[in-house]
Design a protein around this motif. Structure first.
Motif, PDB file in Angstrom:
ATOM      1  N   ALA A 103      39.765  -9.447  32.206  1.00  0.00           N
ATOM      2  CA  ALA A 103      39.872 -10.703  31.455  1.00  0.00           C
ATOM      3  C   ALA A 103      40.298 -11.866  32.352  1.00  0.00           C
ATOM      4  N   TRP A 106      38.119 -14.858  33.220  1.00  0.00           N
ATOM      5  CA  TRP A 106      37.947 -15.980  32.291  1.00  0.00           C
ATOM      6  C   TRP A 106      38.630 -17.262  32.774  1.00  0.00           C
ATOM      7  N   LEU A 136      28.439 -15.179  30.523  1.00  0.00           N
ATOM      8  CA  LEU A 136      29.487 -16.174  30.800  1.00  0.00           C
ATOM      9  C   LEU A 136      28.947 -17.216  31.772  1.00  0.00           C
ATOM     10  N   THR A 173      29.181 -11.795  22.195  1.00  0.00           N
ATOM     11  CA  THR A 173      30.096 -11.475  23.292  1.00  0.00           C
ATOM     12  C   THR A 173      31.428 -12.203  23.115  1.00  0.00           C
ATOM     13  N   VAL A 174      32.491 -11.427  23.085  1.00  0.00           N
ATOM     14  CA  VAL A 174      33.833 -11.985  22.951  1.00  0.00           C
ATOM     15  C   VAL A 174      34.171 -12.794  24.199  1.00  0.00           C
TER      16      VAL A 174
HETATM   17  N1  EPU Z   1      28.072  -8.365  27.913  1.00  0.00           N
HETATM   18  C1  EPU Z   1      26.987  -8.664  28.686  1.00  0.00           C
HETATM   19  N2  EPU Z   1      27.030  -9.791  29.462  1.00  0.00           N
HETATM   20  C2  EPU Z   1      28.110 -10.620  29.473  1.00  0.00           C
HETATM   21  C3  EPU Z   1      29.225 -10.312  28.662  1.00  0.00           C
HETATM   22  C4  EPU Z   1      29.169  -9.165  27.880  1.00  0.00           C
HETATM   23  O1  EPU Z   1      25.992  -7.931  28.700  1.00  0.00           O
HETATM   24  O2  EPU Z   1      28.090 -11.618  30.215  1.00  0.00           O
HETATM   25  C5  EPU Z   1      28.044  -7.128  27.089  1.00  0.00           C
HETATM   26  C6  EPU Z   1      29.151  -6.153  27.485  1.00  0.00           C
HETATM   27  O3  EPU Z   1      28.782  -5.380  28.603  1.00  0.00           O
HETATM   28  C7  EPU Z   1      29.287  -5.338  26.220  1.00  0.00           C
HETATM   29  C8  EPU Z   1      29.017  -6.369  25.125  1.00  0.00           C
HETATM   30  O4  EPU Z   1      28.306  -7.442  25.753  1.00  0.00           O
HETATM   31  O5  EPU Z   1      28.318  -4.337  26.182  1.00  0.00           O
HETATM   32  C9  EPU Z   1      30.240  -6.941  24.460  1.00  0.00           C
HETATM   33  O6  EPU Z   1      31.125  -7.435  25.454  1.00  0.00           O
HETATM   34  P1  EPU Z   1      32.219  -8.543  25.112  1.00  0.00           P
HETATM   35  O7  EPU Z   1      32.024  -9.702  26.009  1.00  0.00           O
HETATM   36  O8  EPU Z   1      32.191  -8.792  23.647  1.00  0.00           O
HETATM   37  O9  EPU Z   1      33.573  -7.787  25.466  1.00  0.00           O
HETATM   38  P2  EPU Z   1      34.783  -8.312  26.358  1.00  0.00           P
HETATM   39  O10 EPU Z   1      35.083  -9.715  26.008  1.00  0.00           O
HETATM   40  O11 EPU Z   1      34.565  -7.949  27.769  1.00  0.00           O
HETATM   41  C10 EPU Z   1      36.633  -7.804  24.612  1.00  0.00           C
HETATM   42  C11 EPU Z   1      37.910  -7.039  24.595  1.00  0.00           C
HETATM   43  C12 EPU Z   1      37.598  -5.550  24.626  1.00  0.00           C
HETATM   44  C13 EPU Z   1      36.748  -5.230  23.394  1.00  0.00           C
HETATM   45  C14 EPU Z   1      35.482  -6.085  23.386  1.00  0.00           C
HETATM   46  C15 EPU Z   1      34.636  -5.896  22.144  1.00  0.00           C
HETATM   47  C16 EPU Z   1      39.530  -8.484  25.669  1.00  0.00           C
HETATM   48  C17 EPU Z   1      40.424  -8.742  26.826  1.00  0.00           C
HETATM   49  N3  EPU Z   1      38.742  -7.416  25.734  1.00  0.00           N
HETATM   50  O12 EPU Z   1      35.968  -7.439  25.823  1.00  0.00           O
HETATM   51  O13 EPU Z   1      38.837  -4.882  24.534  1.00  0.00           O
HETATM   52  O14 EPU Z   1      36.392  -3.867  23.420  1.00  0.00           O
HETATM   53  O15 EPU Z   1      35.845  -7.482  23.466  1.00  0.00           O
HETATM   54  O16 EPU Z   1      35.351  -6.196  21.015  1.00  0.00           O
HETATM   55  O17 EPU Z   1      39.532  -9.232  24.701  1.00  0.00           O
HETATM   56  C18 EPU Z   1      40.412  -3.193  25.014  1.00  0.00           C
HETATM   57  O18 EPU Z   1      41.269  -3.960  24.548  1.00  0.00           O
HETATM   58  O19 EPU Z   1      40.640  -1.988  25.275  1.00  0.00           O
HETATM   59  C19 EPU Z   1      39.070  -3.716  25.251  1.00  0.00           C
HETATM   60  C20 EPU Z   1      38.186  -3.109  26.042  1.00  0.00           C
END
Ligand code: EPU
Length: 429
Positions: A103, A106, A136, A173-174
């Motif tokens: 994270a 970010w 991103l 995507t979060v």
């Molecule tokens: N993805 C892409 N390209 C990008 C960004 C994401 O392909 O540029 C894909 C990822 O590989 C994944 C999907 O999109 O397959 C979703 O990813 P997302 O960006 O939503 O996840 P994240 O922001 O990296 C956050 C949480 C995770 C949680 C996910 C889903 C934080 C710090 N992390 O991750 O939390 O599983 O959202 O809800 O907020 C945890 O806390 O254990 C954890 C992994």
């Protein structure tokens, strides 16, 4: 390295206070880079990931002060952080720091928005999947940033500042939504984020940014509109309760049986998980102080669940549900759609005797009457806690190794569980 020893078989009874959400606290701390005034965050959980982000922000020159308790504060009340980014002395986030916590990548958004330049190490893959950052990068380019990748770093520039734009995410995507939201607050003009993540943590960050003077509407829906402003100012914000921690303990009670009040939990943040738990045989009663979870007598019924973005069933509770279903009366199906490799816990749950087979992105779990304790370890946070849940219900003793994963995301796990009757202790060294 610390281990956790658990002797299973005790029902859980009592009160578990729910901490502030890790996945809101991290982006909230990062948002402090957007202003030269002080951002005060209350109810920040005491977690290894928070401490790591403090080091990363410190490297950019931020002053972070953690205040002690005030009279009347609950013993589990999170810490209050006063974060001041009055002087950003370094716009580089080095590999050694970013590689320890994804994270932290970010920071690229607020650095670019405020300083018009950032150099941030690519985070790399992790145990649950490849986790690219292409979306991103796409969002920042839409806002007018020039990005290039060199030596494992993303070098980003926006000489005249960022400019508002329409950003269409091809998938939810979060991380992409957090980055687009933070960057757009200081962009010239209007930004629209389509197919935005609706997770409660996005809403919490948008609320805080609005308190800082941002003009954001629609957070919590798939269309977020941001009117850029020239400057943000200081504010005070309380981190929302951790829905994944609440869901995890709810699963633990469903697993062991008993009666636990999840103090401070907010049912609307995890309704899909509560519905699944009800279907599995737990009784869920929302009340003024949180959520009461009970399971008495009746066994665990099997379920069919597919993970999905909010308000669907969260991927961050998938491993915990699998542990619960290992003791269901019948066959359950759990399909993981968010991360391609988030089944690392399957092999470890098998060490308890669980019968789980994988068919692509679906796990088929044939419930058995009793799990048996075993030495286990896991490679990510949620997988680790699924092993704790299995251990609480298993016959005999379990040792969970690599406890540092748990410390990343669960505040005082063993204290909270032992206060409810679990036999659980940390063994140092
Ligand atoms: N993805 C892409 N390209 C990008 C960004 C994401 O392909 O540029 C894909 C990822 O590989 C994944 C999907 O999109 O397959 C979703 O990813 P997302 O960006 O939503 O996840 P994240 O922001 O990296 C956050 C949480 C995770 C949680 C996910 C889903 C934080 C710090 N992390 O991750 O939390 O599983 O959202 O809800 O907020 C945890 O806390 O254990 C954890 C992994």
């Amino acid at each position: 390295m610390d281990r956790i020893r658990i002797v299973g078989g005790n029902k859980l009874n009592g009160i578990i206070p729910i901490s502030g959400a890790k996945n809101a606290a991290l982006p909230l701390m990062i948002a402090s880079l957007l202003t030269d005034e002080t951002l005060i965050l209350d109810n920040v959980p005491r977690l290894a990931d928070v401490a790591q982000l403090q080091r990363i922000l410190g490297n950019h020159g931020l002053d972070i002060m953690s205040k002690g308790k005030r009279p009347g504060d609950h013993e589990y009340q999170g810490q209050t952080l006063h974060i001041s980014a009055a002087n950003i002395i370094d716009t580089t986030a080095p590999y050694e720091l970013v590689s320890k916590m994804r994270a932290s990548f970010w920071v690229i958004a607020p650095l670019l928005a405020r300083m018009h330049v950032a150099k941030v190490s690519l985070p790399g893959g992790c145990a649950i999947g490849t986790r690219p950052v292409d979306l991103l990068i796409m969002a920042l380019e839409k806002l007018g940033a020039e990005l290039q990748i060199d030596g494992g770093y993303v070098i980003a520039r926006a000489p005249g500042g960022l400019t508002g734009a329409e950003i269409d995410f091809p998938k939810v995507t979060v991380s992409g939504t957090h980055v687009a939201l933070m960057a757009a607050t200081l962009a010239k003009g209007t930004t629209v984020i389509n197919n935005a993540a609706c997770e409660p943590e996005i809403v919490d960050v948008a609320d805080c940014l609005n308190k800082m003077g941002a003009k954001i509407s629609g957070a919590g829906t798939p269309r977020i509109v941001i009117e850029g402003v020239k400057k943000l100012h200081g504010a005070r914000h309380t981190v929302l309760p951790d829905r994944i921690e609440a869901g995890t303990y709810a699963m633990a009670v469903a697993m062991t049986g008993g009666d636990v009040q999840l103090a401070g939990a907010r049912p609307e943040l995890l309704q899909s998980a509560l519905d699944v738990l009800t279907e599995a045989g737990a009784t869920i009663t929302p009340n003024n102080e949180g959520i009461r979870v009970t399971r008495n007598g009746a066994g665990i019924s099997p379920v069919k669940v597919t993970t999905a973005p909010f308000p669907g069933f969260p991927t961050d509770l998938q491993a915990q549900l699998m542990a619960l279903m290992a003791c269901a009366k019948g066959s359950s199906h759990i399909t993981e759609t968010i991360f391609e490799n988030r089944f690392m816990h399957v092999q470890e749950l098998a060490r308890f005797g669980a019968r789980i087979s994988l068919d692509g992105e679906t796990a088929i779990i044939d419930g058995i009457a009793k799990l048996r304790g075993a030495p286990v370890m896991a490679t990510d946070l949620r997988a680790s806690v699924s092993l704790v849940i299995a251990a609480l219900a298993a016959e005999g003793e379990t040792t969970v190794n690599r406890v540092y994963h748990l410390d990343r995301g669960f505040e005082r796990l063993e204290e909270k569980l032992s206060a409810c009757g679990a036999t659980i202790e940390r063994i140092s060294g």
